[in-house]
Design a protein around this motif. Structure first.
Motif, mmCIF file in Angstrom:
data_model
loop_
_atom_site.group_PDB
_atom_site.id
_atom_site.type_symbol
_atom_site.label_atom_id
_atom_site.label_comp_id
_atom_site.label_asym_id
_atom_site.label_seq_id
_atom_site.Cartn_x
_atom_site.Cartn_y
_atom_site.Cartn_z
ATOM 1 N N HIS A 60 8.243 -1.990 -2.707
ATOM 2 C CA HIS A 60 7.185 -1.155 -3.259
ATOM 3 C C HIS A 60 6.691 -0.246 -2.136
ATOM 4 O O HIS A 60 6.824 -0.555 -0.941
ATOM 5 C CB HIS A 60 6.042 -1.980 -3.846
ATOM 6 C CG HIS A 60 5.211 -2.693 -2.829
ATOM 7 N ND1 HIS A 60 5.504 -3.978 -2.398
ATOM 8 C CD2 HIS A 60 4.079 -2.335 -2.148
ATOM 9 C CE1 HIS A 60 4.617 -4.373 -1.513
ATOM 10 N NE2 HIS A 60 3.735 -3.388 -1.335
ATOM 11 N N VAL A 61 6.141 0.898 -2.537
ATOM 12 C CA VAL A 61 5.671 1.897 -1.579
ATOM 13 C C VAL A 61 4.162 2.043 -1.712
ATOM 14 O O VAL A 61 3.619 2.066 -2.820
ATOM 15 C CB VAL A 61 6.378 3.248 -1.819
ATOM 16 C CG1 VAL A 61 5.756 4.338 -0.956
ATOM 17 C CG2 VAL A 61 7.874 3.130 -1.526
ATOM 18 N N ARG A 62 3.506 2.137 -0.566
ATOM 19 C CA ARG A 62 2.068 2.410 -0.515
ATOM 20 C C ARG A 62 1.849 3.718 0.236
ATOM 21 O O ARG A 62 2.404 3.914 1.318
ATOM 22 C CB ARG A 62 1.329 1.294 0.231
ATOM 23 C CG ARG A 62 1.695 -0.115 -0.199
ATOM 24 C CD ARG A 62 1.076 -1.127 0.764
ATOM 25 N NE ARG A 62 1.675 -2.449 0.628
ATOM 26 C CZ ARG A 62 1.527 -3.426 1.517
ATOM 27 N NH1 ARG A 62 0.800 -3.225 2.607
ATOM 28 N NH2 ARG A 62 2.099 -4.602 1.326
ATOM 29 N N ASP A 73 -18.689 6.368 5.780
ATOM 30 C CA ASP A 73 -18.207 7.668 6.268
ATOM 31 C C ASP A 73 -16.686 7.746 6.331
ATOM 32 O O ASP A 73 -16.134 8.717 6.837
ATOM 33 C CB ASP A 73 -18.806 7.978 7.645
ATOM 34 C CG ASP A 73 -18.431 6.947 8.705
ATOM 35 O OD1 ASP A 73 -17.997 5.831 8.336
ATOM 36 O OD2 ASP A 73 -18.568 7.246 9.904
ATOM 37 N N VAL A 74 -15.990 6.722 5.849
ATOM 38 C CA VAL A 74 -14.522 6.713 5.858
ATOM 39 C C VAL A 74 -14.029 6.555 4.421
ATOM 40 O O VAL A 74 -14.456 5.639 3.715
ATOM 41 C CB VAL A 74 -13.966 5.570 6.728
ATOM 42 C CG1 VAL A 74 -12.439 5.543 6.667
ATOM 43 C CG2 VAL A 74 -14.450 5.720 8.174
ATOM 44 N N SER A 75 -13.155 7.458 4.006
ATOM 45 C CA SER A 75 -12.634 7.436 2.640
ATOM 46 C C SER A 75 -11.122 7.232 2.670
ATOM 47 O O SER A 75 -10.423 7.809 3.518
ATOM 48 C CB SER A 75 -12.968 8.755 1.934
ATOM 49 O OG SER A 75 -12.395 8.789 0.641
ATOM 50 N N VAL A 76 -10.629 6.412 1.751
ATOM 51 C CA VAL A 76 -9.192 6.146 1.645
ATOM 52 C C VAL A 76 -8.760 6.314 0.193
ATOM 53 O O VAL A 76 -9.427 5.817 -0.720
ATOM 54 C CB VAL A 76 -8.833 4.716 2.116
ATOM 55 C CG1 VAL A 76 -7.313 4.505 2.079
ATOM 56 C CG2 VAL A 76 -9.389 4.439 3.504
ATOM 57 N N GLU A 77 -7.679 7.025 -0.011
ATOM 58 C CA GLU A 77 -7.019 7.105 -1.312
ATOM 59 C C GLU A 77 -5.683 6.399 -1.183
ATOM 60 O O GLU A 77 -4.934 6.653 -0.229
ATOM 61 C CB GLU A 77 -6.823 8.552 -1.745
ATOM 62 C CG GLU A 77 -8.113 9.297 -1.999
ATOM 63 C CD GLU A 77 -7.880 10.777 -2.224
ATOM 64 O OE1 GLU A 77 -8.180 11.272 -3.327
ATOM 65 O OE2 GLU A 77 -7.392 11.431 -1.272
ATOM 66 N N THR A 78 -5.380 5.515 -2.125
ATOM 67 C CA THR A 78 -4.161 4.708 -2.048
ATOM 68 C C THR A 78 -3.368 4.834 -3.343
ATOM 69 O O THR A 78 -3.925 4.686 -4.429
ATOM 70 C CB THR A 78 -4.505 3.228 -1.806
ATOM 71 O OG1 THR A 78 -5.103 3.081 -0.512
ATOM 72 C CG2 THR A 78 -3.251 2.357 -1.873
ATOM 73 N N TRP A 79 -2.084 5.123 -3.204
ATOM 74 C CA TRP A 79 -1.156 5.118 -4.326
ATOM 75 C C TRP A 79 -0.168 3.955 -4.135
ATOM 76 O O TRP A 79 0.312 3.717 -3.012
ATOM 77 C CB TRP A 79 -0.358 6.421 -4.381
ATOM 78 C CG TRP A 79 -1.142 7.639 -4.740
ATOM 79 C CD1 TRP A 79 -1.238 8.228 -5.962
ATOM 80 C CD2 TRP A 79 -1.927 8.462 -3.848
ATOM 81 N NE1 TRP A 79 -2.034 9.353 -5.907
ATOM 82 C CE2 TRP A 79 -2.475 9.509 -4.616
ATOM 83 C CE3 TRP A 79 -2.238 8.401 -2.483
ATOM 84 C CZ2 TRP A 79 -3.302 10.503 -4.069
ATOM 85 C CZ3 TRP A 79 -3.055 9.380 -1.928
ATOM 86 C CH2 TRP A 79 -3.576 10.409 -2.716
ATOM 87 N N LEU A 80 0.145 3.238 -5.199
ATOM 88 C CA LEU A 80 1.097 2.126 -5.167
ATOM 89 C C LEU A 80 2.214 2.410 -6.147
ATOM 90 O O LEU A 80 1.955 2.676 -7.331
ATOM 91 C CB LEU A 80 0.393 0.812 -5.532
ATOM 92 C CG LEU A 80 -0.804 0.407 -4.673
ATOM 93 C CD1 LEU A 80 -1.474 -0.839 -5.245
ATOM 94 C CD2 LEU A 80 -0.400 0.175 -3.216
ATOM 95 N N VAL A 81 3.467 2.334 -5.667
ATOM 96 C CA VAL A 81 4.616 2.744 -6.477
ATOM 97 C C VAL A 81 5.721 1.696 -6.353
ATOM 98 O O VAL A 81 6.165 1.385 -5.239
ATOM 99 C CB VAL A 81 5.161 4.114 -6.013
ATOM 100 C CG1 VAL A 81 6.306 4.572 -6.914
ATOM 101 C CG2 VAL A 81 4.047 5.161 -5.979
ATOM 102 N N PRO A 82 6.206 1.118 -7.452
ATOM 103 C CA PRO A 82 7.338 0.181 -7.366
ATOM 104 C C PRO A 82 8.636 0.927 -7.067
ATOM 105 O O PRO A 82 8.867 2.023 -7.570
ATOM 106 C CB PRO A 82 7.365 -0.446 -8.767
ATOM 107 C CG PRO A 82 6.775 0.598 -9.662
ATOM 108 C CD PRO A 82 5.750 1.323 -8.847
#
Length: 617
Positions: A478-480, A464-473
């Motif tokens: 680095h940024v999450r 019931d828990v959803s996560v979307e993750t973007w990873l950027v150098p």
């Protein structure tokens, strides 16, 4: 002091600059094993620790794995005084009437793995291990190998093991059913993806088994096979393509990306470079290939990887059973000797005569679609932002494959208490808890995309828990970005890089709102909240969790996650201590524009190959 962890490493103090240095390194690694050979020579038992296979198979592992280095040594003209022990061992280990018999293979069996080294040795050195044997011993050895090869091998890199056995049988004039060899060679083609990359079976797993197994064995076959010109040409061309990518899994000092399973094989990771030389494949200029190879051995020569008598330990940067696999017996680490394959080459081979070329890496991010990584080179380190892989089969498979970020200099940590959320290291990860005791992290991915130099994944810590993750150098950082949708309140902890800490906590720590920093004599690690005010914590992790340093500190951000939708934005970095690290710390990146990130992936996002297991499997 009765134990010096550095000098106990047989490679310690070896300059590892020349072929003679490498040969000495091999001899020094083998010498501590001699007292542990059984009376009949067939078994090597190093300690009492167990693996999931039986003791006889473990003893065979200890006997066979040194052959990956000893065989090239002799093939290249090097002296080795103990071939009689190996001849006795081959005779006795395959004799059903001898007390040191290895036991019969009756299904998929660890013995199949170890027999590959014996097949390789029979192919390379028949005059040392086959021809001197009495006829009965030859008959037993041939019968043992032929019996084992009739069973199905595991559907991954193991398929090469039958092929290596067959090369040895063929060299020694033993008749066998060649159709089994042809079938496995064909089946191995199913593992090929593109651009030199393979997968290791029907699983979302693309790790060091691609260079130190799939390519390593393929290049041996390319060198030794006869009458298979098309496949030999394919193996060589794939290795050329692969070298251009896999070099970015190594840092400027020779360290390799700590990622995936079987890391106790240590400098086997450098075996790919030696295999290129063995097969005469100049995928990169010889000085570049030699540089990667030599730097890698030198990197390992400085770490406490051996026990007090010089026996390679199970572990990575130090003895550590927490990170081991269920198939690691005490003899397992000697797969590391695969790195010594180029000793089969003469001193005048261009690999050995070339001058080492220093690594030529800059900070330009390098996207690798097939493993789902974006590589970042920083001083003395390579970082991989990672999305698209998973592995539930291995102990600590989640930590080995599903973190957001991996590193050569800082390794990664495995959790040692699954019921202690407050004590989790969670480096390179985002952990959630709904009871302040248990926790969930990214394990499986529903979606994994790469677009230019960025990665995206969608995952569910609970149904019931959803996560979307973007990873950027972002340069040294680095940024999450995480978009969390939950119907209930949670608590979250997100970790940066783990760095070694001093005894008595004699380091500098900053715990404050929105930031955590750890600074030791050698390194600086930081994590910064770019959106919100999570609390910073420089956490002293439980001992022996990290692969490289036995005691570490991990900067973390911690805070409540309310029901509904929450956006987290995080910047993390770690660098060797000094002015450059201090400057980077004072200039963290700005929060990215989420709308722009979504637009980038909508326009240019393509699926990561690692997550795409073909239907044919």
């Amino acid at each position: 002091m009765t134990y010096d962890p550095a000098s106990a490493n047989p490679l310690f103090g070896n300059p590892l600059k020349s072929r003679a240095d490498v040969e000495k390194g091999l001899r020094d690694l083998f010498a501590p094993l001699l007292p542990y050979f059984s009376k009949g020579g067939a078994r090597v038992r190093l300690d009492g620790a167990g693996a999931h296979f039986d003791r006889a198979a473990a003893d065979l592992e200890g006997f066979a794995r040194p052959l990956w280095g000893l065989t090239p040594l002799a093939a290249g003209g090097g002296d080795f005084d103990h071939w009689e022990i190996y001849r006795q061992g081959l005779a006795n280990g395959t004799d059903p009437d001898h007390p040191e018999y290895w036991g019969q293979v009756n299904s998929t069996d660890q013995r199949m793995v170890e027999l590959a080294a014996i097949g390789f040795t029979m192919k390379m050195l028949p005059h040392l291990v086959w021809e001197p044997l009495p006829q009965r011993a030859k008959d037993n050895l041939a019968a043992y190998l032929k019996h084992a090869r009739q069973f199905d091998y595991a559907p991954n890199n193991w398929k090469f093991f039958r092929i290596l056995v067959d090369l040895g049988l063929e060299q020694c004039g033993v008749d066998f059913d060649r159709s089994l060899t042809d079938a496995y060679l064909a089946e191995l083609e199913d593992f090929y993806i593109d651009d030199g990359w393979y997968r290791d079976g029907a699983i979302r797993r693309i790790d060091h088994y691609i260079p130190f197994a799939m390519h390593f064995y393929g290049l041996i076959y390319a060198k030794l096979a006869k009458g298979d010109d098309k496949r030999v040409a394919d193996y060589k061309e794939r290795a050329r393509l692969f070298a251009k990518d896999i070099q970015h899994w190594f840092d400027e000092d020779g360290g390799t990306l700590a990622f995936g399973r079987s890391l106790t094989y240590r400098f086997a990771c450098g075996g790919f470079w030696g295999a290129l030389a063995f097969a005469d494949v100049e995928a990169l200029p010889w000085g570049v290939v030699k540089g990667h190879f030599m730097r890698h051995l030198r990197w390992w020569s400085k770490l406490p990887i051996a026990d007090r008598d010089g026996i390679l330990s199970i572990g990575y940067g130090y003895p550590n059973l927490f990170m081991s696999e269920s198939y690691n017996s005490a003899g397992s680490p000697y797969w590391a000797l695969k790195a010594f394959l180029p000793l089969a080459l003469p001193e005048d081979h261009p690999f050995w005569t070339a001058e080492e070329v220093e690594a030529d890496f800059d900070q330009t991010p390098v996207p690798l679609r097939h493993p789902g990584m974006v590589m970042q080179h920083t001083r003395g380190n390579v970082v991989a932002l990672s999305s698209g892989q998973q592995n539930w089969q291995m102990r600590h498979g989640t930590e080995k494959y599903a973190k957001f970020v991996y590193s050569s200099r800082y390794g990664f940590s495995v959790e040692v208490d699954e019921r202690a959320y407050q004590s989790g290291a969670f480096d390179g990860a985002l952990a959630f808890s709904d009871d302040n005791r248990h926790y969930r992290v990214r394990e499986a991915l529903e979606t994994a995309l790469i677009a230019e130099n960025s990665l995206f994944s969608r995952w569910k810590p609970w149904e019931d828990v959803s996560v979307e993750t973007w990873l950027v150098p972002q340069g040294d950082w680095h940024v999450r970005v995480h978009r969390i949708r939950t119907p209930r309140a949670l608590h979250a902890t997100e970790g940066g890089f783990a760095i070694a800490r001093a005894d008595l906590n004699a380091d500098t720590y900053i715990d404050e709102a929105g930031r955590a920093v750890a600074k030791s004599q050698t390194d600086l690690s930081a994590i910064v909240d770019l959106a919100g005010q999570r609390e910073g914590r420089a956490f002293r992790a439980l001992p022996n969790t990290n692969l490289i340093a036995s005691k570490t500190i991990v900067p973390q951000l911690r805070g409540a996650i309310a029901a509904g939708e929450t956006i987290l934005m995080t910047a993390a970095m770690a660098l060797p201590a000094g002015d450059a690290a201090d400057r980077a710390l004072s200039h963290p990146p700005a929060a990215p524009d989420l709308d722009q990130l979504e637009a980038l992936f909508a326009e240019k996002g393509v699926e990561v190959s690692a997550i795409l297991v073909p239907e044919r499997f």
